[in-house]
Design a protein around this motif. Structure first.
Motif, PDB file in Angstrom:
ATOM      1  N   PRO A 109       0.834  -0.975  -0.076  1.00 44.69           N
ATOM      2  CA  PRO A 109       0.351   0.409   0.212  1.00 44.69           C
ATOM      3  C   PRO A 109       0.569   1.251   0.157  1.00 44.69           C
ATOM      4  O   PRO A 109       1.889   1.523   0.643  1.00 44.69           O
ATOM      5  CB  PRO A 109      -0.579  -0.060   1.561  1.00 44.69           C
ATOM      6  CG  PRO A 109      -0.688  -1.051   1.567  1.00 44.69           C
ATOM      7  CD  PRO A 109       0.739  -1.843   1.001  1.00 44.69           C
ATOM      8  N   ARG A 110       0.430   2.680  -0.540  1.00 41.50           N
ATOM      9  CA  ARG A 110       1.310   3.169  -0.799  1.00 41.50           C
ATOM     10  C   ARG A 110       1.217   4.346   0.547  1.00 41.50           C
ATOM     11  O   ARG A 110       2.588   5.004   0.785  1.00 41.50           O
ATOM     12  CB  ARG A 110       0.577   4.114  -2.077  1.00 41.50           C
ATOM     13  CG  ARG A 110       0.711   5.615  -2.574  1.00 41.50           C
ATOM     14  CD  ARG A 110       2.915   5.046  -2.772  1.00 41.50           C
ATOM     15  NE  ARG A 110       3.691   6.803  -2.302  1.00 41.50           N
ATOM     16  CZ  ARG A 110       3.628   7.489  -3.049  1.00 41.50           C
ATOM     17  NH1 ARG A 110       2.584   7.129  -4.809  1.00 41.50           N
ATOM     18  NH2 ARG A 110       4.265   8.699  -3.148  1.00 41.50           N
ATOM     19  N   ALA A 167       4.201   2.498 -11.864  1.00 42.01           N
ATOM     20  CA  ALA A 167       3.669   3.724 -12.727  1.00 42.01           C
ATOM     21  C   ALA A 167       5.287   4.954 -12.366  1.00 42.01           C
ATOM     22  O   ALA A 167       3.853   5.688 -11.194  1.00 42.01           O
ATOM     23  CB  ALA A 167       1.959   3.964 -11.431  1.00 42.01           C
ATOM     24  N   GLY A 168       6.439   4.088 -12.279  1.00 40.14           N
ATOM     25  CA  GLY A 168       6.607   5.306 -12.386  1.00 40.14           C
ATOM     26  C   GLY A 168       8.057   6.047 -11.202  1.00 40.14           C
ATOM     27  O   GLY A 168       7.853   6.815 -11.631  1.00 40.14           O
ATOM     28  N   ARG A 169       7.193   5.634 -10.581  1.00 41.71           N
ATOM     29  CA  ARG A 169       7.586   5.721  -9.117  1.00 41.71           C
ATOM     30  C   ARG A 169       8.156   4.543  -8.312  1.00 41.71           C
ATOM     31  O   ARG A 169       8.560   3.040  -8.554  1.00 41.71           O
ATOM     32  CB  ARG A 169       6.260   6.309  -7.992  1.00 41.71           C
ATOM     33  CG  ARG A 169       5.561   7.419  -8.653  1.00 41.71           C
ATOM     34  CD  ARG A 169       4.683   7.263  -7.861  1.00 41.71           C
ATOM     35  NE  ARG A 169       4.333   8.725  -7.683  1.00 41.71           N
ATOM     36  CZ  ARG A 169       4.981  10.279  -7.680  1.00 41.71           C
ATOM     37  NH1 ARG A 169       5.836  10.335  -6.767  1.00 41.71           N
ATOM     38  NH2 ARG A 169       3.899  11.501  -7.404  1.00 41.71           N
ATOM     39  N   ASN A 217       4.711   5.115   2.547  1.00 42.16           N
ATOM     40  CA  ASN A 217       4.646   3.282   2.972  1.00 42.16           C
ATOM     41  C   ASN A 217       5.878   2.883   1.594  1.00 42.16           C
ATOM     42  O   ASN A 217       6.503   2.456   2.161  1.00 42.16           O
ATOM     43  CB  ASN A 217       3.853   2.861   3.602  1.00 42.16           C
ATOM     44  CG  ASN A 217       3.634   1.519   3.691  1.00 42.16           C
ATOM     45  OD1 ASN A 217       4.582   0.952   4.584  1.00 42.16           O
ATOM     46  ND2 ASN A 217       3.752   0.060   3.170  1.00 42.16           N
ATOM     47  N   TRP A 218       6.158   3.698   0.724  1.00 43.34           N
ATOM     48  CA  TRP A 218       7.135   3.448  -0.455  1.00 43.34           C
ATOM     49  C   TRP A 218       8.308   4.163  -0.092  1.00 43.34           C
ATOM     50  O   TRP A 218       8.931   3.869  -0.326  1.00 43.34           O
ATOM     51  CB  TRP A 218       6.741   4.195  -1.612  1.00 43.34           C
ATOM     52  CG  TRP A 218       5.985   2.811  -1.740  1.00 43.34           C
ATOM     53  CD1 TRP A 218       4.542   1.951  -1.230  1.00 43.34           C
ATOM     54  CD2 TRP A 218       5.040   3.003  -3.727  1.00 43.34           C
ATOM     55  NE1 TRP A 218       3.821   1.050  -2.096  1.00 43.34           N
ATOM     56  CE2 TRP A 218       4.036   1.734  -3.770  1.00 43.34           C
ATOM     57  CE3 TRP A 218       5.219   3.782  -4.948  1.00 43.34           C
ATOM     58  CZ2 TRP A 218       3.083   1.777  -4.853  1.00 43.34           C
ATOM     59  CZ3 TRP A 218       4.511   3.214  -5.690  1.00 43.34           C
ATOM     60  CH2 TRP A 218       2.888   2.019  -5.392  1.00 43.34           C
ATOM     61  N   HIS A 219       8.192   4.884   0.564  1.00 43.05           N
ATOM     62  CA  HIS A 219       9.838   5.874   0.906  1.00 43.05           C
ATOM     63  C   HIS A 219       9.746   5.988   2.354  1.00 43.05           C
ATOM     64  O   HIS A 219      10.994   6.548   2.787  1.00 43.05           O
ATOM     65  CB  HIS A 219       9.753   7.061   0.403  1.00 43.05           C
ATOM     66  CG  HIS A 219       9.404   7.398  -1.223  1.00 43.05           C
ATOM     67  ND1 HIS A 219       8.206   7.367  -1.883  1.00 43.05           N
ATOM     68  CD2 HIS A 219      10.469   6.820  -1.974  1.00 43.05           C
ATOM     69  CE1 HIS A 219       8.522   7.208  -3.187  1.00 43.05           C
ATOM     70  NE2 HIS A 219       9.769   6.807  -3.411  1.00 43.05           N
TER      71      HIS A 219
END
Length: 248
Positions: A109-110, A167-169, A217-219
């Motif tokens: 989850p982002r 998605a490009g991230r 949560n991605w970083h």
């Protein structure tokens, strides 16, 4: 629908307030990887507030087999009182190591939002930007491969890249409890994570109703300090979002 000039002015002001709020959240997340606001609308439910700022991840639908609620109540528990395969079952009231949530998913989850219902200043939420790890990990971060720990011998598991793209991230996954290193790069990266945890982590205390922490949560990795027995009534609600308004 016909609106009086006064009603139209009120709606315009409400729209401006929401835009300013969304801008503040997106600016903080883009700059720091988290957004923290004290006593934010404590009378509003966690689900309602989350829906007002972004798109809620429907865990009840996409992870129905695990019986996960969309809004999860996080309460301190002794290890023998906790559900198996959870942080509380392993660590109990001890501190939780820094990690990203659902790191064993192909795409975690982002965002997650933590919202205080009952807290105490003695319990600290720790944050660590993955950029602090990347700055000291060199090229090993892109070679690091991890794999979920088996819950039973017949379980099928798939290797996962610690740093991934969606998605490009770029995203970063880490969980020393539920993921294990599969190569030397991941083992070396574990040492970097431990070292930076002692040097670069950020401390947040959530102790008043409505205190709200939104984490990318991605970083950003997060963890928790030890919970004293006198604050077993601590109650934090957690919800996940796939995107936030105004954040690109």
């Amino acid at each position: 629908m016909n609106l009086s000039s006064e009603q139209g002015s009120d709606l315009s002001m409400l729209g401006l307030q929401r835009q300013l709020r969304d801008d503040a959240i997106s600016t903080a997340l883009n700059s720091h990887g988290y957004f923290f606001l004290k006593e934010w609308q404590p009378e509003t439910s966690t689900f309602e507030l989350a829906c007002s700022i972004g798109s809620v991840v429907d865990l009840e639908k996409i992870a129905a087999a695990y019986k996960l609620a969309n809004v999860q109540a996080l309460k301190p528990r002794e290890s023998d009182e906790s559900s198996p395969h959870s942080y509380s079952s392993v660590y109990g009231l001890k501190g939780f190591p820094l990690h990203t949530d659902y790191a064993h998913w192909g795409t975690p989850p982002r965002f997650l939002m933590l919202r205080c219902q009952a807290g105490d200043p003695s319990v600290i939420t720790y944050l660590l930007p993955s950029s602090c790890i990347a700055d000291h990990a060199g090229q090993i971060i892109d070679r690091a491969i991890v794999v979920p720990r088996r819950k039973h011998p017949a379980q099928t598991i798939c290797p996962l890249a610690v740093r991934y793209r969606k998605a490009g991230r770029t995203g970063f996954r880490w969980d020393s409890l539920f993921l294990r290193p599969l190569n030397q790069a991941a083992e070396a990266l574990a040492d970097v994570v431990q070292a930076r945890s002692n040097l670069d982590q950020i401390a947040i205390t959530m102790h008043d109703p409505g205190d709200t922490l939104i984490i990318d949560n991605w970083h950003m990795l997060h963890g928790r300090s030890e919970v004293p027995h006198r604050v077993l009534n601590r109650h934090i609600e957690r919800i996940y979002l796939s995107n936030l308004r105004g954040l690109k």
